[in-house]
Design a protein around this motif. Structure first.
Motif, short mmCIF file in Angstrom:
data_model
loop_
_atom_site.label_atom_id
_atom_site.label_comp_id
_atom_site.label_asym_id
_atom_site.label_seq_id
_atom_site.Cartn_x
_atom_site.Cartn_y
_atom_site.Cartn_z
N GLY A 1 -0.24 6.91 1.05
CA GLY A 1 0.19 5.52 1.02
C GLY A 1 -0.88 4.54 1.42
N GLY A 2 -2.13 5.02 1.54
CA GLY A 2 -3.22 4.14 1.95
C GLY A 2 -3.18 3.73 3.40
N LEU A 3 -2.41 4.47 4.21
CA LEU A 3 -2.26 4.13 5.63
C LEU A 3 -2.56 5.35 6.48
CD1 LEU A 3 1.11 2.18 5.38
CD2 LEU A 3 -1.14 1.16 5.75
N CYS A 4 -3.23 5.13 7.62
CA CYS A 4 -3.47 6.22 8.55
C CYS A 4 -2.15 6.57 9.25
CB CYS A 4 -4.55 5.84 9.56
SG CYS A 4 -4.06 4.55 10.73
N SER B 1 0.83 -1.20 0.00
CA SER B 1 0.00 0.00 0.00
C SER B 1 0.87 1.25 0.00
CB SER B 1 -0.92 -0.01 1.22
OG SER B 1 -1.75 1.13 1.24
N ALA B 2 1.86 1.28 0.89
CA ALA B 2 2.74 2.45 0.98
C ALA B 2 3.52 2.67 -0.31
CB ALA B 2 3.71 2.28 2.15
N ARG C 1 -0.33 -3.19 -10.80
CA ARG C 1 1.01 -3.75 -11.03
C ARG C 1 2.05 -2.63 -11.05
NH1 ARG C 1 0.34 -6.54 -16.03
NH2 ARG C 1 -0.57 -8.18 -14.75
N VAL C 2 1.64 -1.46 -11.54
CA VAL C 2 2.51 -0.29 -11.56
C VAL C 2 2.35 0.47 -10.25
CG1 VAL C 2 3.01 1.86 -12.78
CG2 VAL C 2 2.24 -0.14 -14.06
N ALA C 3 3.44 0.87 -9.65
CA ALA C 3 3.37 1.67 -8.42
C ALA C 3 2.83 3.06 -8.75
CB ALA C 3 4.75 1.78 -7.77
N ARG C 4 1.75 3.46 -8.09
CA ARG C 4 1.12 4.77 -8.34
C ARG C 4 1.35 5.69 -7.15
NH1 ARG C 4 -0.70 3.92 -13.73
NH2 ARG C 4 -1.88 1.97 -13.83
N ASP C 5 1.46 6.99 -7.43
CA ASP C 5 1.60 7.92 -6.32
C ASP C 5 0.22 8.31 -5.78
OD1 ASP C 5 0.55 9.82 -8.09
OD2 ASP C 5 2.49 10.68 -8.57
N ASP C 6 0.23 9.02 -4.66
CA ASP C 6 -1.03 9.37 -4.00
C ASP C 6 -1.93 10.23 -4.89
OD1 ASP C 6 -0.52 8.01 -1.61
OD2 ASP C 6 0.65 9.68 -0.82
N ASP C 7 -1.32 11.11 -5.69
CA ASP C 7 -2.12 11.97 -6.57
C ASP C 7 -2.87 11.13 -7.60
OD1 ASP C 7 -2.81 14.68 -7.71
OD2 ASP C 7 -1.76 13.82 -9.44
#
Length: 267
Positions: free
Chosen positions: A254-257, A86-87, A117-123
């Motif tokens: 990163g999908g984490l609190c 997630s991060a 499959r591709v790492a995506r950023d938060d934006d």
């Protein structure tokens, strides 16, 4: 010896599917799987990424199921690896407010787990979850037509009365003035009546005639009522991959609190 992208073999065909809405869902533009697709990840997350990537759509990818279906890691280790994925931008868990049902008219939260499959950023994730990036299988966007509400109403005047038939160029020229008219009085019937009512027997220049009516019959500006803030109900919330705490995408980088991200950084 396992490759960088798998856990000693591929998932079995019998890997369980999740309940509707809870399983793996793909994202667009993932590209082909390469040997180094997950090389940037720690070993445990790299192995689990290869395993998850090989699973079909709607496969269960919760920590309990993944721990049971692959041989190397227990539930705690799988949870940690999911946090790392997630991060790194490969996974997001979200909940969406559904439309009112046809039966009882109530709304419900539905839950999705997206995999990339591709790492995506938060934006990118924020834009995707807000609908700015099409999901796989969505129809290709059609070429945008010059059909604002103002343009459309102008173009339809000729259907109401042939004497006011306007060309595409006429509609484009008058569009801004019509938009101002509509901003002051949005009722489409009143707009049409104002343009077509009491026409002379012959209209020699429909564009000039409509331009005059748009100017002379422009409604007055309405007094603005005091602004009362309306509570916003967000229809899409990200869930913390670890603890499930919901929030807007920008509140869970990163999908984490904050607490779970702090725990991840300490490991």
């Amino acid at each position: 010896m396992a490759t960088e992208n798998s856990i000693s073999g591929l998932p079995s065909p019998a890997h369980p599917l999740a309940n509707p809405g809870y399983g793996k869902r793909g994202t667009p533009d993932q590209g082909a799987l390469r040997r180094d697709s997950f090389a940037h990840l720690p070993l445990r997350a790299r192995s689990l990424a290869g395993f998850i990537d090989a699973l079909p759509e709607q496969a269960a990818i919760d920590a309990k199921t993944l721990a049971k279906e692959q041989p190397l890691y227990g539930q705690a280790a799988v949870r940690s690896a999911l946090n790392e994925l997630s991060a790194a931008g490969h996974l997001r868990r979200v909940r969406r407010l559904s439309e009112p049902g046809a039966g009882d008219g109530t709304t419900r939260w539905v839950f999705h787990t997206y995999w990339s499959r591709v790492a995506r950023d938060d934006d990118w994730w924020a834009r995707f979850l807000d609908g700015d990036v099409p999901e796989p299988g969505a129809e290709e966007p059609q070429p945008q037509q010059p059909r604002s509400d103002a343009y459309r109403r102008l173009a339809q005047l000729g259907l109401r009365d042939p004497r006011l038939t306007l060309s595409a160029a006429d509609c484009a020229t008058l569009e801004a003035a019509a938009a101002e008219w509509i901003a002051r009085e949005p009722d489409s019937q009143l707009f049409t009546q104002a343009m077509t009512g009491g026409l002379p027997a012959t209209v020699h220049s429909p564009r000039a005639f409509v331009a005059v009516r748009l100017r002379d019959k422009l409604p007055p500006r309405r007094a603005r009522a005091a602004h009362v803030p309306v509570p916003t109900t967000h229809r899409t919330l990200v869930e913390c991959t670890d603890c499930g705490r919901p929030g807007r995408p920008e509140a869970l980088p990163g999908g984490l609190c904050r607490g779970c991200r702090s725990d991840l950084d300490k490991r």
